[in-house]
Design a protein around this motif. Structure first.
Motif, PDB file in Angstrom:
ATOM      1  N   LEU A 185      -1.814 -13.763   7.185  1.00  0.00           N
ATOM      2  CA  LEU A 185      -1.071 -12.655   6.578  1.00  0.00           C
ATOM      3  C   LEU A 185      -0.397 -11.842   7.673  1.00  0.00           C
ATOM      4  O   LEU A 185      -0.812 -11.879   8.836  1.00  0.00           O
ATOM      5  N   ARG A 187       1.928   0.846   3.805  1.00  0.00           N
ATOM      6  CA  ARG A 187       1.903  -0.456   4.469  1.00  0.00           C
ATOM      7  C   ARG A 187       2.342  -1.548   3.518  1.00  0.00           C
ATOM      8  O   ARG A 187       2.252  -1.382   2.312  1.00  0.00           O
ATOM      9  N   LEU A 209      -8.565 -13.455   4.526  1.00  0.00           N
ATOM     10  CA  LEU A 209      -9.987 -13.428   4.180  1.00  0.00           C
ATOM     11  C   LEU A 209     -10.159 -13.273   2.678  1.00  0.00           C
ATOM     12  O   LEU A 209      -9.224 -12.905   1.963  1.00  0.00           O
ATOM     13  N   ASP A 252      -8.402  -5.318   7.503  1.00  0.00           N
ATOM     14  CA  ASP A 252      -7.634  -4.091   7.240  1.00  0.00           C
ATOM     15  C   ASP A 252      -7.277  -3.398   8.558  1.00  0.00           C
ATOM     16  O   ASP A 252      -6.963  -4.060   9.544  1.00  0.00           O
ATOM     17  N   ARG A 292      -5.904 -13.183   9.993  1.00  0.00           N
ATOM     18  CA  ARG A 292      -6.497 -14.251   9.193  1.00  0.00           C
ATOM     19  C   ARG A 292      -6.625 -13.796   7.750  1.00  0.00           C
ATOM     20  O   ARG A 292      -7.062 -12.678   7.484  1.00  0.00           O
ATOM     21  N   LEU A 343       0.492  -7.874   8.305  1.00  0.00           N
ATOM     22  CA  LEU A 343       0.249  -6.502   7.864  1.00  0.00           C
ATOM     23  C   LEU A 343       1.266  -5.637   8.610  1.00  0.00           C
ATOM     24  O   LEU A 343       1.263  -5.604   9.843  1.00  0.00           O
ATOM     25  N   GLY A 345       0.866  -1.174   0.000  1.00  0.00           N
ATOM     26  CA  GLY A 345       0.000   0.000   0.000  1.00  0.00           C
ATOM     27  C   GLY A 345       0.902   1.222   0.000  1.00  0.00           C
ATOM     28  O   GLY A 345       2.117   1.098  -0.062  1.00  0.00           O
ATOM     29  N   HIS A 398     -10.097  -9.796  11.897  1.00  0.00           N
ATOM     30  CA  HIS A 398      -9.008 -10.654  11.386  1.00  0.00           C
ATOM     31  C   HIS A 398      -7.796 -10.727  12.310  1.00  0.00           C
ATOM     32  O   HIS A 398      -6.873 -11.492  12.038  1.00  0.00           O
ATOM     33  N   MET A 439     -11.611 -10.702   0.639  1.00  0.00           N
ATOM     34  CA  MET A 439     -12.079  -9.338   0.903  1.00  0.00           C
ATOM     35  C   MET A 439     -13.233  -8.960  -0.036  1.00  0.00           C
ATOM     36  O   MET A 439     -13.227  -9.300  -1.222  1.00  0.00           O
TER      37      MET A 439
HETATM   38  C1  PZK Z   1      -5.899  -7.538   2.212  1.00  0.00           C
HETATM   39  N1  PZK Z   1      -5.310  -5.501   1.624  1.00  0.00           N
HETATM   40  C2  PZK Z   1      -5.008  -4.072   1.634  1.00  0.00           C
HETATM   41  C3  PZK Z   1      -2.836  -3.725   0.459  1.00  0.00           C
HETATM   42  C4  PZK Z   1      -1.467  -3.565   2.801  1.00  0.00           C
HETATM   43  C5  PZK Z   1      -2.834  -3.788   2.810  1.00  0.00           C
HETATM   44  N2  PZK Z   1      -7.174 -10.169   6.233  1.00  0.00           N
HETATM   45  C6  PZK Z   1      -6.965 -10.020   4.889  1.00  0.00           C
HETATM   46  N3  PZK Z   1      -7.154 -11.061   4.079  1.00  0.00           N
HETATM   47  C7  PZK Z   1      -6.964 -10.965   2.766  1.00  0.00           C
HETATM   48  N4  PZK Z   1      -6.555  -9.832   2.200  1.00  0.00           N
HETATM   49  C8  PZK Z   1      -6.328  -8.731   2.932  1.00  0.00           C
HETATM   50  C9  PZK Z   1      -6.538  -8.796   4.328  1.00  0.00           C
HETATM   51  C10 PZK Z   1      -6.330  -7.651   5.179  1.00  0.00           C
HETATM   52  N5  PZK Z   1      -6.168  -6.731   5.843  1.00  0.00           N
HETATM   53  C11 PZK Z   1      -5.718  -6.241   2.647  1.00  0.00           C
HETATM   54  N6  PZK Z   1      -5.204  -6.216   0.545  1.00  0.00           N
HETATM   55  C12 PZK Z   1      -5.588  -7.496   0.879  1.00  0.00           C
HETATM   56  C13 PZK Z   1      -3.527  -3.867   1.641  1.00  0.00           C
HETATM   57  C14 PZK Z   1      -1.465  -3.503   0.481  1.00  0.00           C
HETATM   58  C15 PZK Z   1      -0.779  -3.403   1.656  1.00  0.00           C
HETATM   59  F1  PZK Z   1      -0.792  -3.511   3.940  1.00  0.00           F
END
Ligand code: PZK
Length: 286
Positions: free
Chosen positions: A23, A13, A83, A202, A81, A25, A10, A67, A85
């Motif tokens: 995942l 992030r 998910l 998120d 977790r 984050l 992101g 999550h 999305m």
């Molecule tokens: C998910 N992003 C946004 C993009 C980032 C964040 N729990 C989840 N399961 C599956 N997918 C996501 C999540 C969450 N949160 C979140 N894209 C997919 C994103 C780029 C960088 F830090």
């Protein structure tokens, strides 16, 4: 991180896969203003946002599952977790600002919500409204009406997400106001787990996903100061920067003042001393 593979970036992030179900984050200290990521970081900004988000997840888990699996000891990384999305952003607006104000001025409505005439910029709405948006891969998210959103996720799922997003906003906005912060609006993202249960994902109710305004400086009819980014915006405006990349470096006093505002928001909202969070991030979820 040898045990993790990078899956997405992101603006400020990074997202890694730990295994098929989990995942990581990671919130950096990067800051964006006027949609441009600046070359100067704000120390601990990623930790403040990670801790705040975890605080809200813990406080709202009886409203909707989320999550969050664990906070890492670095305070900026969330194990979560994986998910499926939903392809919409669930935005709740309690005040008329940003694209909501733009749409209202142009059409008298926001995402199909016809609003009273004569509202002014940043005014509190008669009641919070659900204003879904599409997730733009690049550029700006686009506000959509509920028919369009229902076409993307289904009418029943949309109604469920709306009801839960409104309940979450009501809870967080009331808590924030008790601590002197107006939560003008917020963007929530939901996903589905393997059983098809709706789960909050998120980040939630951070200054990067919401507009935070200092309640004691709030006045409708203009743009209230940002609780967190106002020093950065004022400094950038003072330069006459054209708001295209690359952005300017920030001087030390702007960095320090901005860091202090993030930490202040964290401490006011969580009631936890930020140094205690750095010592043990789990204090915000306990
Ligand atoms: C998910 N992003 C946004 C993009 C980032 C964040 N729990 C989840 N399961 C599956 N997918 C996501 C999540 C969450 N949160 C979140 N894209 C997919 C994103 C780029 C960088 F830090």
């Amino acid at each position: 991180m040898p045990e993790a593979t990078h899956v997405a970036s992101g603006k400020v992030r990074e997202l890694y896969a730990l295994d098929p179900d989990r995942l990581l984050l990671v919130a950096s200290d990067r800051i964006s203003t006027f949609d441009v990521v600046l070359p100067t970081e704000i120390p601990d900004k990623g930790r403040v946002l990670t801790g705040l988000s975890a605080f809200w997840f813990a406080r709202t888990s009886s409203v909707v599952p989320n999550h969050l699996l664990a906070l890492r000891p670095d305070g900026r990384s969330t194990e979560c977790r994986r998910l499926e999305m939903l392809p919409i952003e669930c935005v709740i607006r309690g005040y008329l600002s940003g694209s909501g104000w733009k749409d209202y001025r142009a059409t008298g409505a926001v995402c199909g919500h016809r609003l009273p005439e004569g509202l002014i910029e940043s005014q509190r709405l008669p009641e919070p409204i659900f204003t879904p948006a599409t997730k733009a891969q690049t550029g700006h998210d686009e506000n959509i009406d509920r028919e369009t959103a229902a076409g993307l996720v289904g009418a029943d799922r949309l109604a469920q997400a709306e009801r839960i997003a409104l309940a979450l906003y009501a809870h967080a906005a009331a808590h924030a106001l008790e601590h002197g912060i107006i939560l003008a609006d917020t963007k929530l993202e939901f996903g589905l787990d393997e059983e098809g249960t709706l789960v909050l994902g998120d980040e939630a109710f951070t200054p990067d996903s919401s507009r935070f305004w200092p309640a004691d400086e709030y006045a409708p009819g203009g743009t209230p100061p940002s609780f967190d980014k106002q020093f950065v915006r004022d400094y950038c405006e003072s330069l006459g920067w054209d708001k295209t990349a690359p952005g300017p470096e920030l001087p030390d006093d702007v960095v320090e003042g901005t860091r202090a505002r993030y930490v202040e928001a964290f401490e006011r909202l969580t009631g936890v001393a930020f140094d205690d969070y750095l010592e043990n991030p789990d204090v915000v979820v306990g």
